[in-house]
Each structure stands twice: as structure tokens, then as C-alpha cells.
Design an enzyme around this catalytic site. Structure first.
Site, mmCIF file in Angstrom:
data_model
loop_
_atom_site.group_PDB
_atom_site.id
_atom_site.type_symbol
_atom_site.label_atom_id
_atom_site.label_comp_id
_atom_site.label_asym_id
_atom_site.label_seq_id
_atom_site.Cartn_x
_atom_site.Cartn_y
_atom_site.Cartn_z
ATOM 1 N N SER A 109 0.825 -1.276 -0.112
ATOM 2 C CA SER A 109 -0.115 0.097 -0.054
ATOM 3 C C SER A 109 1.051 1.054 -0.132
ATOM 4 O O SER A 109 2.241 1.100 0.525
ATOM 5 C CB SER A 109 -0.943 0.041 1.344
ATOM 6 N N TYR A 145 -1.541 -0.629 10.321
ATOM 7 C CA TYR A 145 -1.736 -1.096 9.092
ATOM 8 C C TYR A 145 -0.414 -0.762 8.025
ATOM 9 O O TYR A 145 0.094 -1.552 7.458
ATOM 10 C CB TYR A 145 -2.904 -0.385 8.340
#
Length: 242
Positions: free
Chosen positions: A137, A150
Site C-alpha cells: 500500500s 496497517y
């Protein structure tokens, strides 16, 4: 000729969002695919019916399920040529002043630990000259309050990619990573309020959120014959997001 004809691939989290788009693209390109899913049984059956891919239920927070997923894919497909580690989760309580140990453990288990051990188990079964693609990401390079766990889990994935590429290179196996930006999925819509989604779309070069197909095309390229000289790389796919 379809570029992946005769190849086999395992896709984790292949029933929804980006994973579904990857499953659809790989089968369209000629690959035989097995894909993992957790709770979305109806969606998994729909993907299987539409693509001919083989669904396998697995909870990637459980190490034994990761091993079983790889083993079932290997047995069903008659060997593995490729692994796509797509499955990932985002959970609340990621701020340092609102930390939740259970959420921390689950995000790390699904996003990082399962990726590591999927590579571990799949590479032992994978034919020489195989391919591994991991999904990260752009959060790894964008410090955002509440996103520490995350982002850290995905940073681990990028490090696994770089090191696995070196370790598996002698067998001709490439290992690469794709780091999507804002892709219009249920996960993104759960993570961001509507006004921030709209602003994010405006901040891309194309004035829109990404689509699963935008990422699936890059993954398909990395699994194909034209990407044989690319390994250890993390490719940002964010539509020029500022």
C-alpha cells in the site's frame, strides 16, 4: 495466445475487491487459479462460477489455514507457478492513544505473517521460474494518524519482497510487490469517510479512485513472461495521487 496459458496461480483473498479482479484477470489470461476466501462464501462461489477458479476457505490469521490453502491449491492445480498475496485487512483502534492489542495482532497476522508463510510454504512447492507478487500500500510512505499498524504491516510485506527475491532468485523465481493507492473497494469505503474519498479522487491525475482492474493488470504483467527480469521491486500504482 493467452500470456498465462498453462500456468497455475494461487491468489489469497480472491473473492472480493482487488483480489476478485486479479482472479478474473488471471483466468482470462489463461491461468488455472485457486483462490482463498474467509467469510464471503456467496461471493466466492460467484467468482468460481464466473471464472472456473477453485475457491478454498481459509482464515489467514491462522497459520495452519495458510499451510492448508497452499497445499490444497498445489494439489488441485497440479503444482504451482505463481502466488499472489493479496489478502489484507484494516481495523480501527490503530492510534497510539486508542490501541487495541487484539486488532494489532489480527492486522499483523493477516497482512504480514500470512504473507511470509505463504511465500515459505508456496515456494517449497513452486516450480522453478515461478512468480510471487505481494500487495502492499502507498500507506507505507504516507504517515497518517491512526494508520501505524496497517502501514507497518505493509512495510513488512515490502521487506519480505526484497529479501525473498534474493533468496529465491537462484531458482529463477521473481518476487515483486504492488503498492496500490486509493482503490474503490469495500475496505477503502470502510476506512475513509465520503468527503475524504471524494477529495482523494480529485487528487489523482485522472480525477477518480482506482479500480480493481487497474491493479490486476499490473499483477498479470508481473506474472507473465515479459517481466522475467524484474524482481525485488515495489511498484507504486496510485494514479498519480498527490
Amino acid at each position: 495466445m493467452k500470456p498465462l496459458k498453462g500456468k497455475t496461480a494461487l491468489v489469497t483473498g480472491g473473492s472480493r475487491g482487488i483480489g476478485r479482479a486479479i482472479t478474473e484477470r488471471l483466468t482470462a489470461d489463461g491461468a488455472r487459479v485457486a483462490f482463498g476466501y474467509h467469510r464471503s462464501k456467496d461471493e466466492a462461489m460467484a467468482v468460481a462460477a464466473a471464472t472456473g477458479a477453485h475457491p478454498v476457505r481459509a482464515d489467514l490469521a491462522v497459520h495452519g489455514d495458510v499451510l492448508d490453502l497452499v497445499a490444497q491449491a498445489d494439489e488441485t492445480l497440479g503444482g504451482l507457478d505463481a502466488l499472489v498475496n493479496n489478502a489484507g485487512i484494516w481495523l480501527p483502534h490503530g492510534r497510539f492513544d486508542d490501541a487495541d492489542e487484539a486488532s494489532y495482532d489480527e492486522v499483523m497476522a493477516v497482512n504480514a505473517k500470512s504473507t511470509f508463510f505463504a511465500i515459505h510454504h508456496a515456494s517449497a512447492r513452486m516450480r522453478d521460474g515461478g512468480r510471487v507478487v505481494n500487495l502492499s500500500s502507498i500507506a507505507t510512505g504516507r504517515p497518517t494518524p491512526g494508520n501505524a499498524v496497517y502501514a507497518a504491516s505493509k512495510a513488512a510485506v515490502e521487506q519480505f519482497t526484497a529479501i525473498a527475491a534474493q533468496e529465491l532468485g537462484p531458482r529463477g523465481i521473481t518476487v515483486n510487490c504492488v503498492a496500490p493507492g486509493a482503490v474503490d473497494t469495500a475496505l477503502l469505503r470502510r476506512s475513509l469517510p465520503p468527503q475524504l474519498l471524494a477529495r482523494t479522487a480529485r487528487n489523482t491525475s485522472f480525477g477518480r479512485l482506482g479500480a480493481g482492474d487497474d491493479i490486476a493488470g499490473i499483477v498479470a504483467f508481473l506474472l507473465g513472461p515479459d517481466a522475467a527480469w524484474i524482481t525485488g521491486q515495489t511498484i507504486t500504482a496510485a494514479g498519480g495521487l498527490l
